[in-house]
Design a protein around this motif. Structure first.
Motif, PDB file in Angstrom:
ATOM      1  N   THR A  55       3.030 -15.138  -1.878  1.00 41.36           N
ATOM      2  CA  THR A  55       2.269 -14.228  -2.728  1.00 41.36           C
ATOM      3  C   THR A  55       2.954 -14.136  -4.090  1.00 41.36           C
ATOM      4  OG1 THR A  55       1.929 -12.889  -0.766  1.00 41.36           O
ATOM      5  CG2 THR A  55       1.355 -11.868  -2.863  1.00 41.36           C
ATOM      6  N   ALA A  56       2.198 -14.338  -5.146  1.00 40.99           N
ATOM      7  CA  ALA A  56       2.721 -14.048  -6.484  1.00 40.99           C
ATOM      8  C   ALA A  56       2.332 -12.616  -6.804  1.00 40.99           C
ATOM      9  CB  ALA A  56       2.120 -15.004  -7.500  1.00 40.99           C
ATOM     10  N   GLY A  57       3.200 -11.894  -7.492  1.00 37.49           N
ATOM     11  CA  GLY A  57       2.950 -10.479  -7.759  1.00 37.49           C
ATOM     12  C   GLY A  57       3.519  -9.634  -6.633  1.00 37.49           C
ATOM     13  N   GLY A  58       3.550  -8.330  -6.863  1.00 41.66           N
ATOM     14  CA  GLY A  58       4.121  -7.424  -5.862  1.00 41.66           C
ATOM     15  C   GLY A  58       4.627  -6.186  -6.567  1.00 41.66           C
ATOM     16  N   ILE A  59       5.641  -5.540  -5.991  1.00 43.82           N
ATOM     17  CA  ILE A  59       6.143  -4.303  -6.599  1.00 43.82           C
ATOM     18  C   ILE A  59       6.816  -4.629  -7.927  1.00 43.82           C
ATOM     19  CG2 ILE A  59       7.725  -2.365  -6.294  1.00 43.82           C
ATOM     20  CD1 ILE A  59       7.231  -2.676  -3.292  1.00 43.82           C
ATOM     21  N   ASP A  60       6.416  -3.894  -8.939  1.00 42.88           N
ATOM     22  CA  ASP A  60       6.933  -4.123 -10.286  1.00 42.88           C
ATOM     23  C   ASP A  60       8.442  -3.875 -10.314  1.00 42.88           C
ATOM     24  OD1 ASP A  60       7.546  -4.057 -13.013  1.00 42.88           O
ATOM     25  OD2 ASP A  60       5.530  -3.349 -13.512  1.00 42.88           O
ATOM     26  N   THR A  61       9.200  -4.900 -10.716  1.00 43.33           N
ATOM     27  CA  THR A  61      10.663  -4.808 -10.616  1.00 43.33           C
ATOM     28  C   THR A  61      11.255  -3.861 -11.667  1.00 43.33           C
ATOM     29  OG1 THR A  61      10.821  -6.792 -11.968  1.00 43.33           O
ATOM     30  CG2 THR A  61      10.987  -7.077  -9.586  1.00 43.33           C
TER      31      THR A  61
ATOM     32  N   TYR B  33       0.842  -1.211   0.000  1.00 45.45           N
ATOM     33  CA  TYR B  33       0.000   0.000   0.000  1.00 45.45           C
ATOM     34  C   TYR B  33       0.876   1.260   0.000  1.00 45.45           C
ATOM     35  CZ  TYR B  33      -3.100   3.533   2.004  1.00 45.45           C
ATOM     36  OH  TYR B  33      -3.796   4.681   2.257  1.00 45.45           O
ATOM     37  N   TRP B  34       1.910   1.287   0.893  1.00 43.09           N
ATOM     38  CA  TRP B  34       2.765   2.481   0.952  1.00 43.09           C
ATOM     39  C   TRP B  34       3.497   2.676  -0.377  1.00 43.09           C
ATOM     40  CZ3 TRP B  34       5.284  -0.173   5.685  1.00 43.09           C
ATOM     41  CH2 TRP B  34       4.416  -0.088   6.793  1.00 43.09           C
ATOM     42  N   ALA B  35       4.001   1.561  -0.934  1.00 38.60           N
ATOM     43  CA  ALA B  35       4.764   1.661  -2.184  1.00 38.60           C
ATOM     44  C   ALA B  35       3.892   2.272  -3.275  1.00 38.60           C
ATOM     45  CB  ALA B  35       5.266   0.284  -2.602  1.00 38.60           C
ATOM     46  N   GLN B  36       2.645   1.832  -3.307  1.00 37.81           N
ATOM     47  CA  GLN B  36       1.719   2.350  -4.323  1.00 37.81           C
ATOM     48  C   GLN B  36       1.475   3.847  -4.106  1.00 37.81           C
ATOM     49  OE1 GLN B  36      -1.885   0.070  -4.421  1.00 37.81           O
ATOM     50  NE2 GLN B  36      -1.868  -0.053  -6.640  1.00 37.81           N
ATOM     51  N   LYS B  37       1.332   4.239  -2.826  1.00 36.37           N
ATOM     52  CA  LYS B  37       1.107   5.661  -2.523  1.00 36.37           C
ATOM     53  C   LYS B  37       2.305   6.517  -2.917  1.00 36.37           C
ATOM     54  CE  LYS B  37      -1.093   7.605   0.862  1.00 36.37           C
ATOM     55  NZ  LYS B  37      -1.458   8.001   2.225  1.00 36.37           N
ATOM     56  N   LEU B  38       3.490   5.890  -2.892  1.00 37.49           N
ATOM     57  CA  LEU B  38       4.702   6.626  -3.274  1.00 37.49           C
ATOM     58  C   LEU B  38       4.925   6.606  -4.785  1.00 37.49           C
ATOM     59  CD1 LEU B  38       7.074   5.392  -0.407  1.00 37.49           C
ATOM     60  CD2 LEU B  38       6.205   7.728  -0.706  1.00 37.49           C
ATOM     61  N   GLY B  39       4.002   6.017  -5.520  1.00 40.51           N
ATOM     62  CA  GLY B  39       4.069   6.057  -6.972  1.00 40.51           C
ATOM     63  C   GLY B  39       4.480   4.756  -7.636  1.00 40.51           C
ATOM     64  N   HIS B  40       4.741   3.705  -6.854  1.00 43.70           N
ATOM     65  CA  HIS B  40       5.145   2.434  -7.456  1.00 43.70           C
ATOM     66  C   HIS B  40       3.945   1.666  -8.005  1.00 43.70           C
ATOM     67  CE1 HIS B  40       9.433   1.815  -6.879  1.00 43.70           C
ATOM     68  NE2 HIS B  40       9.327   2.635  -5.849  1.00 43.70           N
ATOM     69  N   SER B  41       4.200   0.870  -9.041  1.00 42.65           N
ATOM     70  CA  SER B  41       3.130   0.043  -9.615  1.00 42.65           C
ATOM     71  C   SER B  41       3.230  -1.361  -9.026  1.00 42.65           C
ATOM     72  CB  SER B  41       3.286  -0.097 -11.127  1.00 42.65           C
ATOM     73  OG  SER B  41       3.762   1.094 -11.685  1.00 42.65           O
ATOM     74  N   LEU B  42       2.076  -1.996  -8.892  1.00 42.54           N
ATOM     75  CA  LEU B  42       2.042  -3.387  -8.426  1.00 42.54           C
ATOM     76  C   LEU B  42       1.607  -4.278  -9.582  1.00 42.54           C
ATOM     77  CD1 LEU B  42       0.187  -3.075  -4.975  1.00 42.54           C
ATOM     78  CD2 LEU B  42       2.615  -2.770  -5.480  1.00 42.54           C
ATOM     79  N   THR B  43       2.217  -5.454  -9.689  1.00 42.27           N
ATOM     80  CA  THR B  43       1.724  -6.441 -10.654  1.00 42.27           C
ATOM     81  C   THR B  43       0.576  -7.195  -9.964  1.00 42.27           C
ATOM     82  OG1 THR B  43       3.330  -8.041  -9.872  1.00 42.27           O
ATOM     83  CG2 THR B  43       3.985  -6.701 -11.754  1.00 42.27           C
TER      84      THR B  43
END
Ligand SMILES: Cc1cc2nc3c(=O)[nH]c(=O)nc-3n(C[C@H](O)[C@H](O)[C@H](O)COP(=O)(O)OP(=O)(O)OC[C@H]3O[C@@H](n4cnc5c(N)ncnc54)[C@H](O)[C@@H]3O)c2cc1C
Length: 406
Positions: free
Chosen positions: A351-357, A176-186
């Motif tokens: 978990t499969a997926g996560g922060i887009d590498t 959630y925090w990563a997404q708020k900071l602008g990161h994309s999730l797969t």
């Protein structure tokens, strides 16, 4: 407000490794964990025995990110380096089948405890029962904690895990925090998870565990194959072999018919199996089909096999025709189940997926979007096969983030 060089959020395997390495590099480090003890999930691994790595680590055993990304990270702290690291902490290891490495004590608590001691010895400030509520960038990083306090840090490593087995702590906060900071999730879904089936016969034989080969198909096209433990359950199937296929099945379930073709004798050809059954029937005297197969199959599976072969389990074995016998062999080599859905995330191991590498630098695990922000462990879009591959990812990525954090 306390000020650190590096703060690590999450005292799972990745976070503990990152904190040890950053502190070894002379950093003043805080390790923040919401549970009352570090490594709660680590304690549950490998049925309490912790399969902590594998002798045969290779990029082919991982999914999600590109092989180049995974190779770059694993290459900087591989399984040999991890085993040496644990040896240096006083942990004696042993190898089991398929290259799986365990602590010689057979206790995951030994792994968690040597890491906890290393954290203490390196002067890492461990904050337990402390939940991070939010992170903010104010020149340096500001980490807001549940007890109304906060801390400041030059670099921040997020190692809060994925969403699997959330009751052990990994509730997805870091995603959630990563997404708020602008990161994309797969796309996020369960991997290494049991499956529910349309057919209800597994319930009849729930609790039976066999060594089986499983071929998964989507609209009759092969999508994966494994051999290993298969456990029949009230809802379908579990066990390492079934769970291993879940990751490749998950994306196809909504759009196609996914089936599991179960081979109860993966170590034999049809001809070899037929010869064994012929021998059994020839010596069966007046025994029934069920009575004669009792030494070949777990008792409760026999009625299921008989039903699929369209035979009466009470029929005298000596009177079973050649064609019927071949039908039994066919069933034993290919009993089919249709997957209806995967069990929930809380039952998944990974978990499969996560922060887009594509948004993370593989040489350092620093965010490409925010300076001083690093990721480690399952939060990253990398998941591995069963057999110690996921913990090796936690060690490798934790080590790299800990080395890199400035
Ligand atoms: C039952 C089970 C058995 C397994 N067996 C094996 C095995 O034998 N071998 C193997 O290789 N892999 C195994 N795995 C997978 C492996 O455990 C994980 O891949 C690994 O633990 C991931 O490490 P991590 O450090 O990234 O995350 P986690 O271990 O999930 O740790 C994340 C930590 O962050 C903390 N946290 C989260 N949010 C916050 C917050 N807001 N504030 C503070 N702290 C927070 C959590 O409490 C947790 O302690 C198993 C998993 C399960 C569930």
């Amino acid at each position: 407000m306390n000020k650190y060089n590096t703060a690590v959020i999450g005292a799972g395997p990745a976070g503990m490794m990152a904190a040890i390495i950053a502190s070894q590099n002379g950093k003043r480090v805080a390790l923040i964990e919401k549970n009352a003890q570090p490594g709660r999930k680590l304690l549950a691994t490998g049925n309490g025995r912790c399969n902590l790595t594998n002798k045969y680590i290779s990029t082919g055993r991982y999914h999600g990110a590109s092989p180049e990304f995974i190779k770059t990270v694993l290459g900087q702290f591989n399984q040999t380096a991890a085993m040496k690291f644990f040896n240096n902490l006083g942990l004696v290891l042993k190898e089991e089948d398929n290259g799986r490495i365990f602590p010689r004590t057979n206790q995951s608590s030994s792994v968690a405890e040597v890491m906890r001691l290393a954290l203490v010895e390196h002067g890492v400030h461990i904050l337990l029962n402390t939940q991070v509520k939010a992170i903010e960038r104010q020149g340096v990083w500001k980490v807001l904690l549940n007890n109304q306090s906060a801390l400041k840090t030059d670099s921040l490593i997020i190692a809060t895990g994925g969403r699997a087995a959330h009751y052990l702590g990994s509730t997805g906060d870091g995603l959630y925090w990563a997404q708020k900071l602008g990161h994309s999730l797969t796309p996020i879904h369960a991997a290494l998870v049991p499956m529910e089936t349309v057919e209800t016969w597994p319930k009849e034989i729930q609790g039976i565990k066999v060594e089986a080969g499983i071929r998964a198909t989507s609209n009759d096209n092969k999508i994966g194959e494994t051999t290993g433990d298969l456990l029949f359950t009230s809802y379908g199937v579990s066990g390492t072999a079934a769970m291993a296929l879940a990751g490749s099945i998950a994306p196809l379930l909504k759009t196609s018919r996914v089936r599991l073709h179960i081979d109860l004798f993966p170590d034999m050809t049809k001809e070899e199996l037929d010869l064994i059954i012929l021998h059994i029937f020839q010596n069966a005297g007046k025994r029934t089909l069920r009575g004669s197969l009792i030494g070949l199959l777990p008792d409760r599976i026999i009625p299921v096999v008989a039903r699929f072969a369209k035979l009466d389990e009470h029929k005298q074995a000596g009177k079973i025709s050649h064609a019927n016998r071949l039908e039994i062999v066919r069933v034993l080599k290919d009993i089919t189940l249709t997957v209806s859905k995967l069990r929930p995330m809380k039952e998944a191991q990974v978990t499969a997926g996560g922060i887009d590498t594509r948004e993370i630098k593989p040489q350092s695990l620093e965010s490409k979007l925010m300076k001083g922000l690093y990721f480690a462990g399952e939060i990253i879009d990398v998941d591995g096969d069963s057999g110690g591959f996921n913990l090796q990812w936690a060690w490798s990525s934790g080590h790299l983030a800990g080395m890199s954090a400035e």
